[in-house]
Scaffold this active site. Structure first.
Site, PDB file in Angstrom:
ATOM      1  N   CYS A  39       0.794  -1.237   0.000  1.00  0.00           N
ATOM      2  CA  CYS A  39       0.000   0.000   0.000  1.00  0.00           C
ATOM      3  C   CYS A  39       0.823   1.281   0.000  1.00  0.00           C
ATOM      4  O   CYS A  39       0.799   2.030  -0.979  1.00  0.00           O
ATOM      5  CB  CYS A  39      -0.917  -0.009   1.217  1.00  0.00           C
ATOM      6  SG  CYS A  39      -2.074  -1.377   1.182  1.00  0.00           S
TER       7      CYS A  39
HETATM    8  N1  LIG Z   1      -2.606  -6.090   2.006  1.00  0.00           N
HETATM    9  C1  LIG Z   1      -3.062  -5.072   2.673  1.00  0.00           C
HETATM   10  O1  LIG Z   1      -2.713  -4.880   3.836  1.00  0.00           O
HETATM   11  C2  LIG Z   1      -4.071  -4.101   2.088  1.00  0.00           C
HETATM   12  C3  LIG Z   1      -4.702  -3.168   2.943  1.00  0.00           C
HETATM   13  C4  LIG Z   1      -5.630  -2.296   2.417  1.00  0.00           C
HETATM   14  C5  LIG Z   1      -5.915  -2.315   1.052  1.00  0.00           C
HETATM   15  N2  LIG Z   1      -5.288  -3.198   0.223  1.00  0.00           N
HETATM   16  C6  LIG Z   1      -5.663  -3.189  -1.178  1.00  0.00           C
HETATM   17  O2  LIG Z   1      -6.485  -4.331  -1.422  1.00  0.00           O
HETATM   18  C7  LIG Z   1      -6.273  -4.841  -2.731  1.00  0.00           C
HETATM   19  C8  LIG Z   1      -5.898  -6.307  -2.678  1.00  0.00           C
HETATM   20  O3  LIG Z   1      -4.671  -6.447  -2.006  1.00  0.00           O
HETATM   21  P1  LIG Z   1      -4.173  -7.813  -1.373  1.00  0.00           P
HETATM   22  O4  LIG Z   1      -3.043  -7.447  -0.481  1.00  0.00           O
HETATM   23  O5  LIG Z   1      -5.301  -8.597  -0.805  1.00  0.00           O
HETATM   24  O6  LIG Z   1      -3.618  -8.578  -2.689  1.00  0.00           O
HETATM   25  P2  LIG Z   1      -3.185 -10.124  -2.787  1.00  0.00           P
HETATM   26  O7  LIG Z   1      -2.200 -10.198  -3.902  1.00  0.00           O
HETATM   27  O8  LIG Z   1      -2.823 -10.659  -1.455  1.00  0.00           O
HETATM   28  O9  LIG Z   1      -4.521 -10.864  -3.216  1.00  0.00           O
HETATM   29  C9  LIG Z   1      -5.144 -10.687  -4.428  1.00  0.00           C
HETATM   30  C10 LIG Z   1      -5.839 -11.967  -4.850  1.00  0.00           C
HETATM   31  O10 LIG Z   1      -6.550 -11.702  -6.056  1.00  0.00           O
HETATM   32  C11 LIG Z   1      -6.436 -12.838  -6.879  1.00  0.00           C
HETATM   33  N3  LIG Z   1      -6.731 -12.458  -8.255  1.00  0.00           N
HETATM   34  C12 LIG Z   1      -5.956 -11.829  -9.163  1.00  0.00           C
HETATM   35  N4  LIG Z   1      -6.612 -11.671 -10.316  1.00  0.00           N
HETATM   36  C13 LIG Z   1      -7.851 -12.197 -10.144  1.00  0.00           C
HETATM   37  C14 LIG Z   1      -8.994 -12.335 -10.972  1.00  0.00           C
HETATM   38  N5  LIG Z   1      -8.974 -11.896 -12.248  1.00  0.00           N
HETATM   39  N6  LIG Z   1     -10.070 -12.920 -10.461  1.00  0.00           N
HETATM   40  C15 LIG Z   1     -10.108 -13.381  -9.188  1.00  0.00           C
HETATM   41  N7  LIG Z   1      -9.050 -13.294  -8.350  1.00  0.00           N
HETATM   42  C16 LIG Z   1      -7.938 -12.702  -8.829  1.00  0.00           C
HETATM   43  C17 LIG Z   1      -5.006 -13.305  -6.663  1.00  0.00           C
HETATM   44  O11 LIG Z   1      -4.824 -14.646  -7.076  1.00  0.00           O
HETATM   45  C18 LIG Z   1      -4.872 -13.116  -5.149  1.00  0.00           C
HETATM   46  O12 LIG Z   1      -5.291 -14.270  -4.440  1.00  0.00           O
HETATM   47  C19 LIG Z   1      -5.207  -3.936  -3.345  1.00  0.00           C
HETATM   48  O13 LIG Z   1      -5.835  -2.912  -4.067  1.00  0.00           O
HETATM   49  C20 LIG Z   1      -4.510  -3.351  -2.144  1.00  0.00           C
HETATM   50  O14 LIG Z   1      -3.921  -2.094  -2.438  1.00  0.00           O
HETATM   51  C21 LIG Z   1      -4.378  -4.087   0.718  1.00  0.00           C
END
Ligand SMILES: NC(=O)c1ccc[n+]([C@@H]2O[C@H](COP(=O)([O-])OP(=O)(O)OC[C@H]3O[C@@H](n4cnc5c(N)ncnc54)[C@H](O)[C@@H]3O)[C@@H](O)[C@H]2O)c1
Length: 460
Positions: free
Chosen positions: A291
């Site tokens: 992030c």
């Molecule tokens: N990790 C954090 O602490 C956090 C906190 C707040 C916001 N965010 C935001 O949340 C969002 C997700 O982040 P994350 O950390 O969970 O990412 P991540 O990479 O851990 O998880 C994303 C998931 O989406 C799946 N994916 C990718 N393409 C896909 C598709 N076409 N269809 C279905 N699934 C699909 C991936 O396989 C993966 O399991 C981002 O925008 C991030 O900026 C993250």
């Protein structure tokens, strides 16, 4: 799952009158809806568990079959989510996962939690968001609520998601409902779980907002409605830019105070006794995670379209990205002065490879940059991390994939010329680390906080 919902899915375009919004709201209020989560990663999995725990049926969708298989087997792949929790939801019949997107017709709400990284040119990479939306579009049916939770620039939900979802002829605000609600998940934060964090919600039109609030009201402690999708999108960026800028300030103050012989951590500790007008942020080896190093540049990019330059955001980015080099310079200096050692051939142990304490997430970790820079100077670098046994693949540092943590013992630790504490996991025994190491570079003030002192500890 719900038979009537399945029937509705079959009747997506056949002229069946749409279900009244009030009746969908009532289903959300009664926890009788099925919620689809797209993307079961660090955000999606805890959210799925939270919603299932509240009594909803949750169907998780992911393109990663191994994640789907593990969930269906009742196992977790994220350190701070217990397998028991997933197994309990599975037993209760409230949580399943699938790679079969044709099952999207079964759900009442679809929540997107897919990654939003930057491209190599540091511009927003919305590939995951568009691909996911494209895979929803063929199965979208009347009455469904679609919520984007991924962090992104203002305008994404309206300008990117909506046209894709409307391709099949359904209209947002009339046939389906579109909302944005930023994810505020803080992995590893024991004080604030997903359910305890208030949720900001923006909808496209009053009905979308009403539906999204009705769902999240049942899941989190409080919903905070705002008047537009764009305001909700801007909230998330504001929060993360606030952190980035304040961390940069703490890093700058560290440099200034260090030159003056003042301990920045002592200063922050005392400053935070002021009950108003001050909030502590801490210096460190640089920014990490999915992030804070990334999200601010989503706004910088979008601002250019309006002819606005985001100087503050970019300056913070510059200061924060310079920190790993600074830590490496201090390490080499200390090796030289205290150990009479050149960096070439020096054996250095990086402690903590995760980007922050008590989690196993290594994405964008500054420790990688520190290893890279130390190795460029000829040092032989290993790492120790009690949570990350092996470095997972990453786009930026693919060359480190598969490296394994050294073990924690006197003979393994004392073999190094210097130890650089990058991430201050609570489970590390700092007293032993300091006892066994000839030189400790501490970028987190972990030793002092743990009551451990020594002439051979250098704060950096
Ligand atoms: N990790 C954090 O602490 C956090 C906190 C707040 C916001 N965010 C935001 O949340 C969002 C997700 O982040 P994350 O950390 O969970 O990412 P991540 O990479 O851990 O998880 C994303 C998931 O989406 C799946 N994916 C990718 N393409 C896909 C598709 N076409 N269809 C279905 N699934 C699909 C991936 O396989 C993966 O399991 C981002 O925008 C991030 O900026 C993250």
């Amino acid at each position: 799952m719900h038979d009537e919902v399945r029937a509705l899915a079959r009747n997506q375009h056949n002229g069946t009158p749409p279900e009244p919004v009030a009746s969908i709201v009532a289903r959300f209020r009664a926890h009788q809806a099925t919620v689809g989560i797209m993307g079961l990663g660090y955000v999606g999995l805890p959210l799925a568990c939270t919603i299932a725990r509240k009594g909803f049926s949750v169907l998780g969708f992911d393109i990663d079959a191994s994640k789907v298989d593990q969930i269906n087997a009742g196992t977790s792949y994220i350190g701070h989510i217990a397998s028991d929790e997933i197994a309990d939801m599975r037993k209760a019949g409230r949580f399943a996962a699938t790679c079969d997107f044709s099952r999207l017709g079964e759900v009442d709400a679809i929540i997107l939690c897919v990654p939003t990284p930057l491209t190599r040119h540091r511009e927003p990479d919305l590939t995951y968001v568009t691909q996911t939306t494209e895979s929803i579009a063929p199965y979208l049916r009347r009455g469904q609520l679609v919520v984007l939770e991924s962090t992104t620039y203002p305008g994404t939900t309206r300008d990117v998601l909506r046209p894709i979802l409307e391709r099949g002829g359904l209209r947002s605000g009339r046939d389906f409902f579109l909302a944005y609600s930023p994810e505020r998940e803080d992995p590893g934060n024991a004080q604030f779980s997903t359910a305890a964090i208030p949720k900001v919600v923006g909808g496209e039109g009053p009905e979308a907002l009403q539906l999204a609030c009705a769902l999240y009201d049942e899941v989190v402690s409080r919903t905070v409605p705002v008047t537009s999708l764009e305001a909700a999108e801007a909230v998330k960026l504001t929060e993360n830019i606030f952190r980035s800028v304040n961390i940069a300030l703490a890093n700058e103050l560290k440099t200034v105070y260090e030159a003056m012989g003042i301990d920045v951590w002592e200063v922050i500790e005392a400053a935070k006794s002021k009950p108003f007008g001050y909030m502590p942020f801490y210096p460190g080896p640089g920014l990490g995670g999915h992030c804070i190093p990334i999200d601010p540049f989503y706004l910088t990019w979008k601002a250019r379209e309006y002819g606005v330059v985001t100087r503050f955001i970019e300056l913070a980015g510059e200061i924060n990205t310079a920190m790993p080099q600074r830590v490496v310079d201090r390490t080499i200096e200390a090796l030289n002065e205290r150990q009479r050692k050149a960096s070439k051939g020096a054996r250095v142990l990086v402690v903590g490879i995760a980007y922050k304490k008590n989690v196993d997430d290594t994405r964008e970790s500054p420790a990688f940059k520190i290893i890279e820079l130390l190795e460029k100077r000829g040092a032989e670098v290993s790492y120790y991390d009690p949570i990350v046994a092996e470095i997972p693949p990453s786009r930026e540092h693919a060359e480190f994939t598969g490296r394994r943590s050294v073990s924690f013992g006197e003979s393994s630790i004392s073999a190094f010329d210097a130890v650089v504490i990058c991430t201050d996991h609570d489970s590390i025994d700092y007293a032993k680390l300091v006892e066994w190491s000839p030189l400790v570079i501490d970028t987190r003030n972990a030793c002092a906080r743990g009551g451990v002192s020594g002439e051979h500890i250098v704060k950096a």
